[in-house]
Design an enzyme around this catalytic site. Structure first.
Site, mmCIF file in Angstrom:
data_model
loop_
_atom_site.group_PDB
_atom_site.id
_atom_site.type_symbol
_atom_site.label_atom_id
_atom_site.label_comp_id
_atom_site.label_asym_id
_atom_site.label_seq_id
_atom_site.Cartn_x
_atom_site.Cartn_y
_atom_site.Cartn_z
ATOM 1 N N ASP A 39 0.810 -1.211 0.000
ATOM 2 C CA ASP A 39 0.000 0.000 0.000
ATOM 3 C C ASP A 39 0.849 1.270 0.000
ATOM 4 O O ASP A 39 0.657 2.160 0.833
ATOM 5 C CB ASP A 39 -0.948 0.015 1.210
ATOM 6 C CG ASP A 39 -1.745 -1.270 1.347
ATOM 7 O OD1 ASP A 39 -2.126 -1.827 0.311
ATOM 8 O OD2 ASP A 39 -1.971 -1.712 2.482
ATOM 9 N N GLU A 201 -11.492 0.399 -3.782
ATOM 10 C CA GLU A 201 -10.811 0.849 -2.568
ATOM 11 C C GLU A 201 -9.569 1.647 -2.948
ATOM 12 O O GLU A 201 -9.336 1.927 -4.122
ATOM 13 C CB GLU A 201 -10.434 -0.354 -1.693
ATOM 14 C CG GLU A 201 -9.552 -1.360 -2.399
ATOM 15 C CD GLU A 201 -9.356 -2.663 -1.623
ATOM 16 O OE1 GLU A 201 -9.860 -2.767 -0.488
ATOM 17 O OE2 GLU A 201 -8.680 -3.565 -2.145
#
Length: 530
Positions: A39, A201
């Protein structure tokens, strides 16, 4: 597979691909920040780039990297180092700190993330110096979800865009927020559902050439992972999806890097653009197994017909040796060292002058916490020199620091462990003058292989990630070394310590722990073998 807008040059055209040294590897194949660093979020300030990653149950949280070229990165610290920012004891495996966003605005660095094990809302910290200290955490209440992003309009309005996880309003959601107080000024409101794939997302919002671009991940963070983009003339939408979505994916291809997604764009000082994103390097046979977790990769960005287009051939880099030696001479540990579900201060009792004293600590699950570093390569050797005389049945119970957990006996020992999570690990344990190998897979924990009596006062515990002898990604060799001679205790199929077996969002770490009472470690060496 990288999909492109109709007017973009084919990425596979070798005549247009940049020249690179013979020994260099594309950064879309070899990660620029290897090991468990998922991420990624990146920002630029002048000629300096800073990159932050998820850390989940590990403390200190959110590793922070610095670079001047996007290729060579140095770990400069961890953002969440104190209990007023993140309490690791509340976080089980693959819980804790999820995806952060790192941005710089009006002379200050801001980082927003989600502590899924904490008190709810999004967690916000800031600083003028990214090397710290960072502020105490402010909770932004009412924004239920993960993957928050920060963006500012020209009038100074701050938008927090995130993935809502509420049943009545899932999808990409946005609110106006006062960062000083954490107050939600307006919203939240849903702004995009994505292109139609599952799990929209990881939103990031950018302004470029009069447009606001919303980049998201879709498809889930497994083999179907993708990156999609939409744009609007307003940061609040409505958003028009790109005709060439997904803008990045490797799904259903033979590319050596899979699960690509969760991308963050950055503009370089020369006006060109790049993108960092996560991916995995699976190996073995079907279904393929990855062990280092999700790693950070780099590619270029072109703009075609007003849309960002990924160029996976833009950057290349010669192999980087990630080996290190830790001799515990100084008063502070290198920021590479982390602990699952506890703080470093709980596990490290004493350090300096060539020795580290560890205390036995249990995580919330009841498993042992270890002082560990992320594994960075696919083949490596980790070894630690330990004081065998201190691993006996003579250590008094009074030597165990308050707040730690003793086995209830007077025996003390030390172990070198490779960990994926609380239920998937293997270790070399030295206790009462005997070295043995122990493996845990799910609910099953057992001693394996052979035992070796230790005669030397100081011995070396060793784990190697070696070539596989089965159908997995590697074999983990558990060894003990005395007077320079290795003795193999056991060999473990690496599939059992892979995400495909264990699940979750993290990758392997390797480190040391105390068993029963205090343990003394004199050195730790990690040798990168590729």
């Amino acid at each position: 597979m990288t999909t492109t807008a109709p007017t973009a040059a084919p990425l596979s055209d070798q005549e247009t691909a940049p020249r690179r040294p013979v020994d260099a590897t594309l950064t879309s194949v070899q990660p620029v920040v290897p090991g468990f660093h998922p991420d990624p979020s990146v920002c630029r300030v002048g000629d300096d780039y800073y990159l932050a990653c998820s850390s989940f149950e590990y403390s200190p949280g959110v590793p922070l990297w610095h670079s001047t070229d996007l290729l060579t990165w140095d770990l400069v610290g961890n953002v969440l180092e104190r209990a007023d920012q993140f309490t690791a004891a509340t976080a089980g495996a693959s819980q804790g700190v999820y995806a952060p966003t790192l941005r710089h605005h009006d002379g200050r660095f801001w980082l927003v993330t989600t502590d899924v094990s904490g008190g709810g809302g999004q967690l916000l910290v800031s600083t003028e110096d990214p090397r710290g200290p960072w502020s105490s955490a402010t909770r932004i209440p009412g924004l239920v979800g993960i993957d928050p992003d920060l963006a500012w309009s020209a009038d100074g309005t701050c938008y927090v865009t995130y993935c809502s996880t509420t049943a009545d309003a899932p999808g990409i959601t946005q609110a106006r927020v006062d960062l000083t107080s954490g107050e939600v000024l307006d919203g939240p409101r849903r702004i995009w559902q994505g292109s139609g794939l599952a799990h929209p997302e990881a939103p990031h919002l950018y302004e470029h050439d009069g447009w606001w671009y919303l980049v998201i991940a879709e498809g889930g963070t497994e083999r179907g992972h993708t990156v999609a983009v939409a744009r609007s003339t307003s940061p609040e939408g409505p958003f028009e999806p790109a005709p060439h979505n997904p803008m990045l994916t490797h799904r259903s291809t033979a590319h050596p890097v899979q699960n690509t997604g969760h991308a963050d764009l950055v503009e370089l000082a020369d006006g060109s653009w790049a993108v960092v994103y996560l991916g995995v390097r699976p190996a073995g046979t079907t279904p393929l197994f990855h062990v280092n977790g999700r790693e950070t990769f780099l590619a270029g960005i072109d703009w075609a017909d007003g849309w960002p287009v990924v160029d996976e051939h833009r950057f290349s880099q010669a192999p980087v040796d990630r080996s290190f030696v830790e001799e515990f001479d100084g008063p502070r540990l290198h920021p590479r060292w982390v602990v699952p579900s506890a703080s470093v201060d709980e596990v490290v009792r004493e350090q300096g002058q060539g020795r580290l004293v560890l205390a036995p600590v249990q995580s919330p699950s009841g498993d042992a916490s270890i002082l560990a570093a992320r594994t960075a390569g696919l083949r490596w050797r980790a070894e630690t020199d330990v004081d065998a005389a201190a691993t006996s049945d003579t250590a008094p119970e009074s030597a165990v620091p308050s707040g730690t957990v003793s086995s209830g006996t007077t025996s003390s020992g030390v172990a070198l462990r490779v960990r994926l999570d609380d239920a998937h690990w293997c270790e070399v344990m030295l206790e009462a003058g005997v070295a043995r190998a122990v493996v845990r897979i799910g609910p099953l924990e057992s001693q394996v292989g052979t035992e070796v009596a230790v005669g030397a006062r100081r011995v070396t515990l060793v784990v190697e990630a070696a070539e596989p002898t089965h159908a997995g990604p590697d074999d983990l060799r558990l060894l003990v070394s005395q007077d320079g001679t290795d003795t193999e205790l056991a060999r473990v199929d690496g599939r059992y310590l892979s995400t495909e077996v264990a699940g979750g969002f993290t990758g392997r770490v390797v480190g040391v722990r105390a068993v029963g009472g205090p343990a003394v470690v004199h050195a730790f060496r990690y040798v990168d073998r590729g």
